[in-house]
Write an enzyme that holds these catalytic residues in place. Structure first.
Site, short mmCIF file in Angstrom:
data_model
loop_
_atom_site.label_atom_id
_atom_site.label_comp_id
_atom_site.label_asym_id
_atom_site.label_seq_id
_atom_site.Cartn_x
_atom_site.Cartn_y
_atom_site.Cartn_z
CG HIS A 64 48.55 70.42 68.72
ND1 HIS A 64 49.09 71.19 67.72
CD2 HIS A 64 48.25 71.30 69.73
CE1 HIS A 64 49.13 72.46 68.09
NE2 HIS A 64 48.62 72.55 69.31
CB SER A 81 35.26 42.85 57.41
OG SER A 81 36.13 42.12 56.60
CE LYS A 93 37.90 46.15 61.02
NZ LYS A 93 38.39 46.44 59.67
CD GLU A 100 35.15 53.87 57.77
OE1 GLU A 100 36.17 53.55 57.14
OE2 GLU A 100 34.33 53.03 58.21
#
Ligand code: ARG
Length: 454
Positions: free
Chosen positions: A155, A276, A282, A289
């Site tokens: 969970h 970025s 970043k 992804e």
């Protein structure tokens, strides 16, 4: 010249031509188309349709066409509607009239299904090899992880301590099943449609069993109507690629989470992360992804093809032309993703201290309950007592390992001074020594099993 102009008085509307043309997609099966044609030429030569001389001319011509495709010298003509037309057109340029006999007793319906199956028989081992390499990357990481411990989650809540190696290997086994599934598909792909004609079979005296053997198929399709319309193999292939995508996506999601500052369990190599344009600090896990994103695309390809197939009247329908693009897109997506993932995982750095710091003593609450089980108390009771201990620890703002012995003994007289040993994550891990557990020995056995099966 199309292969079908005879009964038409005007040429096809230009836009309808563009809609109809499949060359941009099916030119990828050029080599397979030539190979199928070579085998067909041989079969109809044996059936008495081609003379020795015609057969020789056609075979030599097709060899030239194949060489032109392999060297990139082949030039398509504007009137090449599909790869079958292109091959036959070029063959007739090379050998003249004899080329016009090649299509005797054959249809593009049995031809395209044959080409596609041939292509897939070549594609499956390529995917298998890429999956195998990714599995090796996971095993290498599992071996390098040694005794590193990390929190295991259910969970997405901290659950029980596990070995990092065990976590790495948890991503090995789904890929093992994916490879088995892909290889299980081979016998169903290797059923030959060629020799079924447009739908009703070929009128020629062709030995389809010999034809199947010559193309390395295991058998000729037993029903011509089914043979030209069956795209189960494409749907199954897309199911395989979708499930691979889902497995990679689950792994990717965990890497995305675990490389965040909040978890900090891993750091990606600069070679596999991106920046970025606005925020100089970043370091983004785009590779993972995109892997997660592609799983959605792969699923769409599967559902798209199934939707195409579901209402088709027997036998060949042009809707079937949609099959190849979906399969090629899925294959290409995985062919790009798998080596990148293998590289990214081989170069990722684990942060054992961050993983260890994320294990708190409440994660050993099950071990606390098991401790009392060893003292003869039924698990249902010990579960409640351990739960009360967690409550007491939270109330007194102490870790379970910091609570005084009296507090434990107030919950059960069975607690003794040795209770504090249960809060060592590695000892919790080592107890899970049955097959499939996270203990060091059990994980070693998994690696041994993996290596023995390779
Ligand atoms: N391009 C078609 C396909 O990909 C194969 C040709 C069959 N065409 C036909 N008119 N029978 O399915």
């Amino acid at each position: 010249m199309t292969l079908w102009g005879g009964r038409f008085s005007t040429k096809l509307n230009d836009q309808a031509w563009d809609l109809n043309s499949s060359l941009p997609v099916d030119q990828r099966m050029a080599i397979q188309d030539v190979e199928g044609s070579l085998a067909w030429a041989d079969a109809i030569h044996k059936a008495g349709i081609l003379s020795d001389d015609e057969h020789e001319q056609i075979a030599l011509g097709l060899d030239t066409v194949k060489a032109e495709f392999s060297s990139g010298e082949f030039t398509f003509a504007p009137a090449d509607e599909d790869i079958h037309t292109a091959v036959e057109r070029r063959l007739s340029e090379l050998v003249g009239a004899a080329a016009g006999k090649l299509h005797t007793g054959r249809s593009r319906n049995d031809q395209v299904a044959t080409d596609f199956r041939l292509w897939m028989l070549g594609a499956i081992p390529q995917l298998d090899a890429a999956l195998k390499d990714l599995q090796s990357a996971l095993v290498e990481q599992a071996e390098a992880a040694e005794e590193t411990v990390m929190p295991g989650y259910t969970h997405l809540q901290r659950a029980q301590p596990i070995l990092l190696a065990h976590w790495w290997l948890s991503h090995y086994w789904p890929l093992e099943r994916d490879r088995a599934r892909l290889n299980d598909l081979i016998p169903r792909v290797a059923v030959l449609p060629l020799g079924c004609g447009a739908l009703a079979g070929t009128p020629l005296n062709v030995d389809r069993a010999a034809l199947a053997e010559s193309l390395h198929f295991s058998e000729p399709a037993p029903n011509s109507l089914d043979a030209v319309s069956d795209r189960d193999f494409a749907a199954e292939f897309l199911f395989c690629t979708t499930l691979i995508g889902v497995h990679l996506s689950k792994l990717a999601e965990q890497i995305v989470l675990y490389t965040s500052a909040e978890f900090g369990f891993f750091e990606l190599s600069d070679a596999y992360s991106t920046g970025s344009s606005l925020m100089p600090q970043k370091k983004n896990p785009d590779v993972f992804e995109l892997t997660r994103g592609k799983a959605g695309t792969l699923l769409g390809l599967l559902t798209g093809l199934l939707a195409t197939l579901k209402g088709l009247p027997s036998t060949y329908d042009k809707d079937l032309q949609e099959d190849k693009a979906a399969v090629f897109v899925a294959f290409d997506a995985l062919t790009i993703m798998l080596p990148v993932l293998a590289g990214a995982l081989r170069t990722i750095t684990a942060k054992p201290e961050r993983m260890r710091a994320a294990i708190d003593s409440t994660m050993m609450a099950t071990d606390l309950a098991d401790y009392l089980v060893n003292k003869g108390i039924p698990f249902r009771e010990t579960h409640a007592i351990a739960g009360k201990a967690v409550c007491a620890a939270l109330e007194s703002q102490l870790g379970l390992e910091q609570m005084p012995l009296e507090a434990y003994q107030a919950l059960s007289p069975a607690f003794e001074a040795d209770v504090y040993q249960v809060f060592d994550p590695l000892s919790s891990i080592q107890k899970r020594n049955a097959i499939g557990g996270t203990s060091l020995q059990s994980v070693k056995n998994q690696i041994k099993q993996i290596k023995e099966n390779q």
